[in-house]
Scaffold this motif. Structure first.
Motif, short mmCIF file in Angstrom:
data_model
loop_
_atom_site.label_atom_id
_atom_site.label_comp_id
_atom_site.label_asym_id
_atom_site.label_seq_id
_atom_site.Cartn_x
_atom_site.Cartn_y
_atom_site.Cartn_z
N GLN A 2 0.85 -1.18 0.00
CA GLN A 2 0.00 0.00 0.00
C GLN A 2 0.89 1.23 0.00
OE1 GLN A 2 -3.24 -1.05 0.21
NE2 GLN A 2 -4.23 0.91 -0.01
N GLN A 3 0.74 2.06 -1.03
CA GLN A 3 1.55 3.26 -1.10
C GLN A 3 0.93 4.42 -0.33
OE1 GLN A 3 3.89 4.28 -4.47
NE2 GLN A 3 2.95 2.68 -5.72
N VAL A 4 -0.35 4.30 -0.04
CA VAL A 4 -1.05 5.33 0.72
C VAL A 4 -1.75 4.65 1.89
CG1 VAL A 4 -2.79 7.14 0.67
CG2 VAL A 4 -1.38 6.71 -1.35
N SER A 99 1.96 7.67 -19.91
CA SER A 99 0.88 6.71 -19.71
C SER A 99 -0.12 7.07 -18.63
CB SER A 99 1.48 5.33 -19.44
OG SER A 99 2.47 5.39 -18.45
N GLY A 100 -0.18 8.30 -18.29
CA GLY A 100 -1.32 8.68 -17.47
C GLY A 100 -0.99 8.91 -16.03
N TYR A 101 -2.05 8.97 -15.27
CA TYR A 101 -1.93 9.41 -13.88
C TYR A 101 -2.72 8.49 -12.99
CZ TYR A 101 -1.42 13.40 -17.02
OH TYR A 101 -1.09 14.22 -18.07
N ALA A 102 -2.38 7.22 -12.96
CA ALA A 102 -3.18 6.28 -12.18
C ALA A 102 -3.11 6.62 -10.71
CB ALA A 102 -2.70 4.86 -12.43
N LEU A 103 -4.23 6.40 -10.05
CA LEU A 103 -4.34 6.75 -8.64
C LEU A 103 -3.95 5.57 -7.76
CD1 LEU A 103 -7.77 8.59 -8.84
CD2 LEU A 103 -5.57 9.64 -8.37
N ASN A 104 -3.28 5.87 -6.68
CA ASN A 104 -2.98 4.91 -5.63
C ASN A 104 -3.90 5.25 -4.45
OD1 ASN A 104 -0.21 3.47 -6.46
ND2 ASN A 104 -0.19 5.61 -7.11
N PHE A 105 -4.78 4.32 -4.12
CA PHE A 105 -5.81 4.59 -3.13
C PHE A 105 -5.43 4.07 -1.75
CE2 PHE A 105 -9.56 6.26 -5.24
CZ PHE A 105 -9.29 6.01 -6.57
N GLY A 106 -5.91 4.78 -0.72
CA GLY A 106 -5.93 4.22 0.61
C GLY A 106 -7.05 3.20 0.69
N LYS A 107 -7.14 2.50 1.83
CA LYS A 107 -8.11 1.41 1.94
C LYS A 107 -9.50 1.89 2.28
CE LYS A 107 -4.81 -2.24 3.03
NZ LYS A 107 -4.49 -3.38 3.94
N GLY A 108 -9.65 3.15 2.60
CA GLY A 108 -10.98 3.69 2.83
C GLY A 108 -11.34 3.85 4.29
N THR A 109 -12.21 4.81 4.57
CA THR A 109 -12.75 5.05 5.90
C THR A 109 -14.25 5.10 5.80
OG1 THR A 109 -10.82 6.32 6.64
CG2 THR A 109 -12.91 6.69 7.81
N SER A 110 -14.90 4.26 6.58
CA SER A 110 -16.36 4.26 6.62
C SER A 110 -16.82 5.25 7.68
CB SER A 110 -16.87 2.85 6.93
OG SER A 110 -18.27 2.86 7.01
N HIS B 41 -9.16 -3.52 0.78
CA HIS B 41 -8.08 -3.22 -0.18
C HIS B 41 -8.27 -1.89 -0.89
CE1 HIS B 41 -5.89 -7.05 -0.08
NE2 HIS B 41 -7.06 -7.61 0.11
N GLY B 42 -9.38 -1.25 -0.70
CA GLY B 42 -9.62 -0.03 -1.46
C GLY B 42 -9.77 -0.35 -2.94
N LEU B 43 -9.32 0.54 -3.77
CA LEU B 43 -9.37 0.33 -5.22
C LEU B 43 -7.96 0.10 -5.72
CD1 LEU B 43 -11.70 2.80 -4.65
CD2 LEU B 43 -12.17 2.10 -7.00
#
Lengths: 115, 117
Positions: A2-4, A99-110, B41-43
């Motif tokens: 996980q990068q973020v 080749s673009g700007y793909a996003l590295n996502f965190g796992k999320g917060t509910s 895992h997120g996206l």
């Protein structure tokens, strides 16, 4: 890997309170930091984003605080409302070759905002 | 909505069968992406495209292939579906950003829920 890294995994806030979600990153090449809001059964929707040349960006009740030296950024939701209850994702991106700007996502917060 | 549709929206398939998911955009954006979303895992990026017939792998590309023969369509194919590919798949688009505030903004489709039994 996980990068973020995002925390907390879940958050409960009373109506009118402040919701704070934190993210940290390691790759200093990242130069774009968006936050996405996702409701159940829907795709993520861009909420607010910041570039590292500013330390804060505010849009309505939503504020991003950015600390470049600490490699951290956070989302503050002021006057939280039940309608803000959703999953929030931080992300980071950089431009690589052609080749673009793909996003590295965190796992999320509910986030749950209680009446 | 950012003019992105995904089809099908839901699909149940059996292990070992090929599956193709379609993403269609009406925005004429150059960049298109496929992500998968899994609990905890997120996206995660599967593949992306930076133009017609120009594609590259993302973080979790094993078992997936893509094609882009027209600007508006980006296809994701699971060559032989496995249970580990049960997920929600999102397509995203972004324009070639040259102006502040437009660079890197990605807009997501409604998703396809795929179940592999």
């Amino acid at each position: 890997q996980q990068q973020v890294k995002q925390s907390p995994q879940s958050l409960i806030v009373q109506k009118g309170g402040i919701s704070i979600i934190n993210c940290a990153y390691e790759n200093t090449a990242f130069d774009y930091f968006p936050w996405y809001q996702q409701f159940p059964g829907k795709g993520p929707a861009l909420l607010i984003a910041i570039r590292p040349d500013v330390s804060e960006k505010k849009e309505g009740r939503f504020t991003i605080s950015f600390n470049k030296s600490a490699k951290q950024f956070s989302l503050h939701i002021m006057d939280s409302q039940p309608g803000d209850s959703a999953t929030y994702f931080c992300a980071a991106s950089y431009e690589y070759s052609n080749s673009g700007y793909a996003l590295n996502f965190g796992k999320g917060t509910s986030l749950l905002v209680t009446p | 909505d950012a003019g992105i549709t995904q089809s099908p929206r839901h699909k149940v398939t059996e292990t070992g069968t090929p599956v193709t998911l379609r993403c269609h955009q009406t925005e004429n954006h150059r960049y298109m992406y496929w992500y998968r979303q899994d609990p905890g895992h997120g996206l995660r990026l599967i593949h992306y495209s930076y133009g017609v017939k120009d594609t590259d792998k993302g973080e979790v590309s094993d078992g997936y292939s893509v094609s882009r023969s027209k600007t508006e369509d980006f296809l994701l194919t699971l060559e032989s579906a496995t249970s580990s590919q049960t997920s929600v798949y999102f397509c995203a688009i972004s324009e070639e950003g040259i102006s502040p505030g437009l660079t890197y903004e990605q807009y997501f489709g409604p998703g396809t829920r795929l179940t592999v039994t």
